[in-house]
Design an enzyme around this catalytic site. Structure first.
Site, PDB file in Angstrom:
ATOM      1  CG  ASP A   1      -2.197   0.671   1.185  1.00  0.00           C
ATOM      2  OD1 ASP A   1      -2.303   1.575   0.336  1.00  0.00           O
ATOM      3  OD2 ASP A   1      -3.353  -0.035   1.701  1.00  0.00           O
TER       4      ASP A   1
ATOM      5  CG  ASP B   1      -4.633   6.057   1.155  1.00  0.00           C
ATOM      6  OD1 ASP B   1      -5.303   5.048   1.381  1.00  0.00           O
ATOM      7  OD2 ASP B   1      -4.313   7.041   1.675  1.00  0.00           O
TER       8      ASP B   1
ATOM      9  CD  GLU C   1      -8.945   4.665  -0.904  1.00  0.00           C
ATOM     10  OE1 GLU C   1      -9.709   4.018   0.063  1.00  0.00           O
ATOM     11  OE2 GLU C   1      -7.982   5.063  -0.554  1.00  0.00           O
TER      12      GLU C   1
ATOM     13  CG  HIS D   1      -8.701  -0.836   5.680  1.00  0.00           C
ATOM     14  ND1 HIS D   1      -8.676  -1.294   4.085  1.00  0.00           N
ATOM     15  CD2 HIS D   1      -8.314   0.252   5.550  1.00  0.00           C
ATOM     16  CE1 HIS D   1      -8.112  -0.149   3.444  1.00  0.00           C
ATOM     17  NE2 HIS D   1      -7.777   0.681   4.419  1.00  0.00           N
ATOM     18  CG  ASP D   2     -11.227   2.485   4.701  1.00  0.00           C
ATOM     19  OD1 ASP D   2     -10.327   2.556   5.848  1.00  0.00           O
ATOM     20  OD2 ASP D   2     -10.710   2.721   3.661  1.00  0.00           O
TER      21      ASP D   2
HETATM   22  C1  NOJ Z   1      -8.039   5.513   2.479  1.00  0.00           C
HETATM   23  C2  NOJ Z   1      -7.771   4.179   3.658  1.00  0.00           C
HETATM   24  O1  NOJ Z   1      -8.134   3.222   3.184  1.00  0.00           O
HETATM   25  C3  NOJ Z   1      -8.226   4.561   4.897  1.00  0.00           C
HETATM   26  O2  NOJ Z   1      -8.100   3.514   5.975  1.00  0.00           O
HETATM   27  C4  NOJ Z   1      -7.427   5.873   5.469  1.00  0.00           C
HETATM   28  O3  NOJ Z   1      -7.809   6.416   6.576  1.00  0.00           O
HETATM   29  C5  NOJ Z   1      -7.489   6.997   4.276  1.00  0.00           C
HETATM   30  N1  NOJ Z   1      -7.246   6.551   3.133  1.00  0.00           N
HETATM   31  C6  NOJ Z   1      -6.407   8.008   4.638  1.00  0.00           C
HETATM   32  O4  NOJ Z   1      -5.289   7.482   4.380  1.00  0.00           O
END
Ligand code: NOJ
Length: 547
Positions: free
Chosen positions: A98, A199, A248, A322-323
């Site tokens: 990542d 990210d 992302e 994970h989000d």
């Molecule tokens: C996206 C990530 O998936 C998340 O977990 C993170 O808090 C934010 N970007 C900030 O890096």
């Protein structure tokens, strides 16, 4: 990416802190991942993606990097990472890292220097602005709540941080910064990694710094120079290497994603977008309790599928990460074992027929659920804790707020991996950094592997179907019955053969759609046979020659 093979791949996502602890520290580590490499082989995935393992104060669990070149000691050492790569490669598995290049931790040396004075060499690596009469330079909102600017009295200016106060946004206008980023990525390519997940990479180009009528997204989402920057990144790093990339993309558009993934433009291989996971955010508001809008879910998924297919783009396809809360607790049903298993398999079948690269998030393959935490002291996530305070300040009761967190918090996906029925689900011999879901004695990897009817084997079969049949990778996508309130139906057509995916998202029987061809060989199903109607949460893939 030089060759095209990556398009048939399936990726498994690991959240290292919650995966497998070999030291008893209560937090997962890299040796813990090495220990489980054979498990990924049993499942059949091709790539394993680790969320950030670099040195970090861990305010946002590694998305706040303080040293891009070091491994966070709590995860192990660089030798452990080397060993992971070697052992993975020996098994034919690939490893994706990542990369967080929209921001760094405020503990990163660049920021420590940058904040020292206005003429510091690193000042311009970040985005510093004077305040206004109203206070901060603009009224933009941080994605984790509050204003997006933080005042620093050392130089009497504000720095931009779209996420936590400890995550300062980098200034991509600065050429030296960009070069340092490329150097760092090349370091990891040379180290032997096989792919990168970038990210929030569509936020790196900030446009004008003006007040907004909303949270400010229009000034930095898919910003003015984002394609130039990503193209430059590609040309200076992974472009001509066997390295798979996925970006992302926060609040993006199909048009931009077609550009990001158009092979001729030399940007990225694939993109995550999240529009289909906002169908339970009424009016765009995440922190609410709401049923999801099924028709909207289908519309969004299928708009993206068809447009990316026709335009030559490439999606990442996923329910979980994970989000996001656990998908069975969200679009399925986790109240009984039967519902959990049926809806878990249904969701897997519905998703894995789609075009793109499937991602499986740790625990999804065994049907892990939201943990149903009942106290605020069980939560760890910075976004959830900020939201908790904000909701309380807005007058909501503790019980109301806990209900909302129980459904929406990112911690729902971050509880430890459930390996077996031992204490703490076999995740750690110590005290886990976050509670294990109480259902671990029933829902765990050991139990899933022993039961040939478990959700695990549905995922395994779906992965092998994708590897064996070109339809899933190359077939066109034809949506059906977009207005039907229960059924998610689409065809994948390749070489005059059709795979039809039919999934009943409701916990009640419904007739097969009238006039719809449901003949064909069953490739996979969650009931094992075909009935005269679609049973609760029934899903199947049918294969036939196209007439
Ligand atoms: C996206 C990530 O998936 C998340 O977990 C993170 O808090 C934010 N970007 C900030 O890096």
């Amino acid at each position: 990416m030089a060759s095209n093979d990556w398009r048939k791949s399936v990726v498994y996502q690991i959240y290292p802190k919650s995966f497998n602890d070999t030291t008893g520290s209560g937090e997962g580590d890299i040796p813990g991942i090495i220990e489980k490499l054979d498990y990924f082989k049993t499942l059949g995935v091709d790539y394993v993606w680790l969320t950030p393992v670099y040195r970090s104060p861990m305010n946002d669990n590694g998305y706040d990097i303080s040293d891009y070149y070091e491994v966070n000691p709590q995860f192990g050492t660089k030798e452990d990472l080397k060993e992971l790569l070697e052992q993975a490669h020996a098994r034919g598995l690939k490893i994706m890292m990542d990369i967080v290049i929209n921001h760094t931790s405020t503990s990163h040396n660049w920021f420590v220097e940058s904040r020292k004075s206005k003429d510091n060499k690193y000042r311009d690596y970040y985005i510093w602005k004077d305040g206004t009469e109203a206070g901060p330079p603009t009224n933009w909102e941080s994605k984790f709540g509050g204003n997006a600017w933080t005042y620093d009295d050392k130089t009497n200016q504000y720095y931009l941080r779209l996420f936590d106060v400890s995550q300062a946004d980098l200034n991509w206008e600065n050429e030296s910064l960009r070069k340092e980023i490329y150097e760092m990525i090349n370091y990891w390519i040379d180290f032997g990694v096989d792919g990168f997940r970038f990210d929030v990479v569509n936020l790196i180009s900030k446009g004008e710094f003006k007040n907004s009528d909303g949270p400010g997204k229009e000034f930095y989402t898919d910003g003015p120079k984002v394609h130039d920057y990503i193209n430059e990144l590609n040309r200076n790093t992974f472009g001509d290497k066997e390295v798979m990339t996925v970006g992302e993309m926060s609040s993006t558009t199909i048009d931009h994603c077609l550009k990001y993934t158009d092979p001729k433009r030399n940007e990225l291989n694939s993109v995550f977008n999240f529009h289909h996971l906002k169908v339970d955010y009424p009016g765009g508001e995440k922190w609410t309790l709401a049923n999801y809008d099924f028709i909207e879910l289908k519309r969004i998924l299928m708009d993206w599928q068809v447009a990316m297919d026709e335009g030559g783009g490439w999606n990442a396809i996923f329910w979980c990460n994970h989000d996001q809360p656990r998908i069975i607790s969200r679009f399925g049903q986790d109240d009984t074992e039967e519902n959990r298993v049926l809806s878990g398999k249904m969701l897997a079948i519905a998703l894995h027929g789609l075009k793109g690269t499937p991602y499986i998030y740790q625990g999804e393959e065994i049907g892990m659920t939201n943990p149903k935490f009942t106290r605020i002291d069980q939560y760890r996530d910075v976004e959830s804790l900020n939201a908790y305070s904000a909701m309380k300040e807005n007058g909501m009761t503790n019980a109301q707020v806990l209900d909302i967190l129980g459904s929406k918090s990112r911690d729902n996906a971050r509880t430890p991996m459930q390996w077996n029925k031992d204490r703490h689900g076999g995740f750690t011999t110590g005290e886990p950094w976050i509670d294990v879901a109480e259902n671990y004695a029933d829902i765990n990897v050991e139990a899933a592997l022993e039961d040939e009817n478990s959700i695990f084997y549905t995922y395994r079969k779906l992965i092998s179907l994708r590897h064996e049949m070109n339809h899933f990778t190359y077939g066109s996508v034809i949506p059906h019955l977009l207005k039907d309130d229960a059924l998610f139906v689409y065809d994948r057509i390749y070489n005059e053969e059709t795979v039809t995916v039919i999934a009943n998202f409701r916990n009640k029987s419904t007739p097969f759609p009238e006039g719809f061809d449901t003949e064909g060989k069953i490739l996979i199903s969650n009931y094992g046979d075909k009935s005269t109607e679609l049973r609760p949460f029934e899903a199947l893939m049918l294969y036939r020659q196209t007439v």
